[in-house]
Design a protein around this motif. Sequence first.
Motif, PDB file in Angstrom:
ATOM      1  N   THR A  71       0.813  -1.219   0.000  1.00 58.63           N
ATOM      2  CA  THR A  71       0.000   0.000   0.000  1.00 58.63           C
ATOM      3  C   THR A  71       0.846   1.268   0.000  1.00 58.63           C
ATOM      4  OG1 THR A  71      -0.163  -0.126   2.411  1.00 58.63           O
ATOM      5  CG2 THR A  71      -1.970  -1.110   1.145  1.00 58.63           C
ATOM      6  N   ASN A  72       2.167   1.142   0.049  1.00 62.38           N
ATOM      7  CA  ASN A  72       3.043   2.306   0.089  1.00 62.38           C
ATOM      8  C   ASN A  72       3.174   2.881  -1.321  1.00 62.38           C
ATOM      9  OD1 ASN A  72       5.135   4.175   0.242  1.00 62.38           O
ATOM     10  ND2 ASN A  72       6.310   2.953   1.707  1.00 62.38           N
ATOM     11  N   ASN A  73       2.717   4.130  -1.495  1.00 60.29           N
ATOM     12  CA  ASN A  73       2.754   4.772  -2.813  1.00 60.29           C
ATOM     13  C   ASN A  73       4.168   4.940  -3.363  1.00 60.29           C
ATOM     14  OD1 ASN A  73      -0.032   4.998  -3.130  1.00 60.29           O
ATOM     15  ND2 ASN A  73      -0.087   6.926  -1.990  1.00 60.29           N
ATOM     16  N   LYS A  74       5.182   4.901  -2.490  1.00 59.00           N
ATOM     17  CA  LYS A  74       6.572   5.017  -2.947  1.00 59.00           C
ATOM     18  C   LYS A  74       7.027   3.755  -3.672  1.00 59.00           C
ATOM     19  CE  LYS A  74       7.881   8.159   0.760  1.00 59.00           C
ATOM     20  NZ  LYS A  74       8.657   8.320   1.988  1.00 59.00           N
ATOM     21  N   VAL A  75       6.297   2.650  -3.486  1.00 59.95           N
ATOM     22  CA  VAL A  75       6.661   1.361  -4.087  1.00 59.95           C
ATOM     23  C   VAL A  75       5.767   1.043  -5.289  1.00 59.95           C
ATOM     24  CG1 VAL A  75       6.808  -1.113  -3.626  1.00 59.95           C
ATOM     25  CG2 VAL A  75       7.534   0.512  -1.882  1.00 59.95           C
TER      26      VAL A  75
ATOM     27  N   ARG B  48       9.158  -1.455 -10.586  1.00 58.67           N
ATOM     28  CA  ARG B  48       9.384  -2.844 -10.966  1.00 58.67           C
ATOM     29  C   ARG B  48       9.837  -3.611  -9.726  1.00 58.67           C
ATOM     30  NH1 ARG B  48      11.366  -0.002 -15.490  1.00 58.67           N
ATOM     31  NH2 ARG B  48      10.265  -0.589 -17.384  1.00 58.67           N
ATOM     32  N   PHE B  49       9.525  -4.906  -9.691  1.00 56.11           N
ATOM     33  CA  PHE B  49       9.929  -5.736  -8.552  1.00 56.11           C
ATOM     34  C   PHE B  49      11.431  -5.655  -8.310  1.00 56.11           C
ATOM     35  CE2 PHE B  49       5.714  -7.544  -8.919  1.00 56.11           C
ATOM     36  CZ  PHE B  49       5.393  -7.788  -7.593  1.00 56.11           C
TER      37      PHE B  49
ATOM     38  N   ILE C  98      10.671 -10.490  -2.039  1.00 58.68           N
ATOM     39  CA  ILE C  98       9.286 -10.804  -2.407  1.00 58.68           C
ATOM     40  C   ILE C  98       9.330 -12.083  -3.239  1.00 58.68           C
ATOM     41  CG2 ILE C  98       7.224 -10.046  -3.641  1.00 58.68           C
ATOM     42  CD1 ILE C  98       8.153  -7.124  -3.027  1.00 58.68           C
ATOM     43  N   ILE C  99       8.696 -13.132  -2.721  1.00 56.30           N
ATOM     44  CA  ILE C  99       8.804 -14.436  -3.376  1.00 56.30           C
ATOM     45  C   ILE C  99       7.571 -14.823  -4.192  1.00 56.30           C
ATOM     46  CG2 ILE C  99      10.497 -15.346  -1.769  1.00 56.30           C
ATOM     47  CD1 ILE C  99       8.213 -16.762  -0.286  1.00 56.30           C
ATOM     48  N   ALA C 100       6.449 -14.132  -3.968  1.00 57.24           N
ATOM     49  CA  ALA C 100       5.244 -14.455  -4.730  1.00 57.24           C
ATOM     50  C   ALA C 100       4.295 -13.272  -4.700  1.00 57.24           C
ATOM     51  CB  ALA C 100       4.549 -15.688  -4.152  1.00 57.24           C
TER      52      ALA C 100
ATOM     53  N   ASN D 264       8.252  -7.076 -13.858  1.00 55.18           N
ATOM     54  CA  ASN D 264       6.839  -6.848 -13.524  1.00 55.18           C
ATOM     55  C   ASN D 264       6.701  -5.603 -12.657  1.00 55.18           C
ATOM     56  OD1 ASN D 264       6.330 -10.377 -13.172  1.00 55.18           O
ATOM     57  ND2 ASN D 264       5.741  -9.121 -14.907  1.00 55.18           N
ATOM     58  N   VAL D 265       5.588  -4.896 -12.848  1.00 56.55           N
ATOM     59  CA  VAL D 265       5.314  -3.672 -12.101  1.00 56.55           C
ATOM     60  C   VAL D 265       4.411  -4.001 -10.912  1.00 56.55           C
ATOM     61  CG1 VAL D 265       4.197  -1.397 -12.240  1.00 56.55           C
ATOM     62  CG2 VAL D 265       5.617  -2.221 -14.135  1.00 56.55           C
ATOM     63  N   ILE D 266       4.682  -3.363  -9.774  1.00 62.46           N
ATOM     64  CA  ILE D 266       3.878  -3.550  -8.566  1.00 62.46           C
ATOM     65  C   ILE D 266       2.621  -2.700  -8.679  1.00 62.46           C
ATOM     66  CG2 ILE D 266       3.807  -3.233  -6.068  1.00 62.46           C
ATOM     67  CD1 ILE D 266       6.893  -3.684  -6.106  1.00 62.46           C
ATOM     68  N   ASN D 267       1.476  -3.340  -8.532  1.00 64.79           N
ATOM     69  CA  ASN D 267       0.182  -2.674  -8.643  1.00 64.79           C
ATOM     70  C   ASN D 267      -0.333  -2.238  -7.279  1.00 64.79           C
ATOM     71  OD1 ASN D 267      -0.172  -3.096 -11.514  1.00 64.79           O
ATOM     72  ND2 ASN D 267      -0.364  -5.259 -10.992  1.00 64.79           N
ATOM     73  N   PRO D 268      -1.204  -1.230  -7.243  1.00 64.65           N
ATOM     74  CA  PRO D 268      -1.793  -0.809  -5.968  1.00 64.65           C
ATOM     75  C   PRO D 268      -2.546  -1.964  -5.310  1.00 64.65           C
ATOM     76  CG  PRO D 268      -2.360   0.724  -7.727  1.00 64.65           C
ATOM     77  CD  PRO D 268      -1.691  -0.453  -8.366  1.00 64.65           C
ATOM     78  N   GLY D 269      -2.349  -2.153  -4.025  1.00 64.30           N
ATOM     79  CA  GLY D 269      -3.065  -3.189  -3.291  1.00 64.30           C
ATOM     80  C   GLY D 269      -2.634  -4.599  -3.630  1.00 64.30           C
ATOM     81  N   GLU D 270      -1.477  -4.760  -4.214  1.00 67.13           N
ATOM     82  CA  GLU D 270      -0.991  -6.095  -4.602  1.00 67.13           C
ATOM     83  C   GLU D 270      -0.648  -6.921  -3.358  1.00 67.13           C
ATOM     84  OE1 GLU D 270       1.514  -8.174  -8.093  1.00 67.13           O
ATOM     85  OE2 GLU D 270       1.498  -6.004  -7.942  1.00 67.13           O
ATOM     86  N   LYS D 271      -1.219  -8.111  -3.290  1.00 67.34           N
ATOM     87  CA  LYS D 271      -0.929  -9.024  -2.183  1.00 67.34           C
ATOM     88  C   LYS D 271       0.312  -9.819  -2.547  1.00 67.34           C
ATOM     89  CE  LYS D 271      -2.967 -12.748   0.523  1.00 67.34           C
ATOM     90  NZ  LYS D 271      -4.114 -13.630   0.679  1.00 67.34           N
ATOM     91  N   VAL D 272       1.273  -9.895  -1.584  1.00 65.87           N
ATOM     92  CA  VAL D 272       2.539 -10.568  -1.838  1.00 65.87           C
ATOM     93  C   VAL D 272       2.921 -11.465  -0.674  1.00 65.87           C
ATOM     94  CG1 VAL D 272       3.465  -8.767  -3.374  1.00 65.87           C
ATOM     95  CG2 VAL D 272       3.855  -8.610  -0.907  1.00 65.87           C
ATOM     96  N   SER D 273       3.744 -12.470  -0.978  1.00 66.18           N
ATOM     97  CA  SER D 273       4.391 -13.287   0.047  1.00 66.18           C
ATOM     98  C   SER D 273       5.845 -12.863   0.071  1.00 66.18           C
ATOM     99  CB  SER D 273       4.292 -14.779  -0.281  1.00 66.18           C
ATOM    100  OG  SER D 273       2.960 -15.206  -0.204  1.00 66.18           O
ATOM    101  N   ILE D 274       6.373 -12.694   1.285  1.00 63.19           N
ATOM    102  CA  ILE D 274       7.713 -12.145   1.447  1.00 63.19           C
ATOM    103  C   ILE D 274       8.500 -13.010   2.422  1.00 63.19           C
ATOM    104  CG2 ILE D 274       9.023 -10.082   2.084  1.00 63.19           C
ATOM    105  CD1 ILE D 274       6.322  -8.559   1.816  1.00 63.19           C
TER     106      ILE D 274
END
Length: 165
Positions: A103-107, A111-112, A123-125, A139-149
Amino acid sequence: GTSSKLLEETNIEDADFFIATTGNDEANLLSCIIVRKYDVETIVARVSNPEHEEAFKEVGIDKVISPEISAARDLAQFVMNPRASKITTLGEGNAEIVEMTITNNKVIGKRFKEVSPTKDYIIIATYQNGKLVIPQPENVINPGEKVSILVKGGTMKKVSKDLEK
């Protein structure tokens, strides 16, 4: 488990593992000490009182598990970062895999490869349309993207600051 005769009747000499899980630290410790003479490959014990953990390790028990300490650690993790959900802990608690929503707008929009890996996490998934996807560097990080870290122990607060508002 504190009776050699009973252990022999259950063929302890053929066992690869022995796990002592009573709520009594003394009984668990004694049974593990007795089992050591049967050359059981792996001995695991539950410890209720964290002050006893060192004694268990000193007698050569392979793995000491404390549900109370694990629960306290999980509760502290939740209090420190309620938006991240822990999936698993790796090693001796040196790292964990967590899920969170970026959710951080700076991210967002980067790109990953610009965000991950760092010395604290990778970030693994990511999840697209409910399906797990291995993020590719471009790949570009989208707003609200759910990730596994995969997060290095003790750095969760920093990771949360980097990826969440």
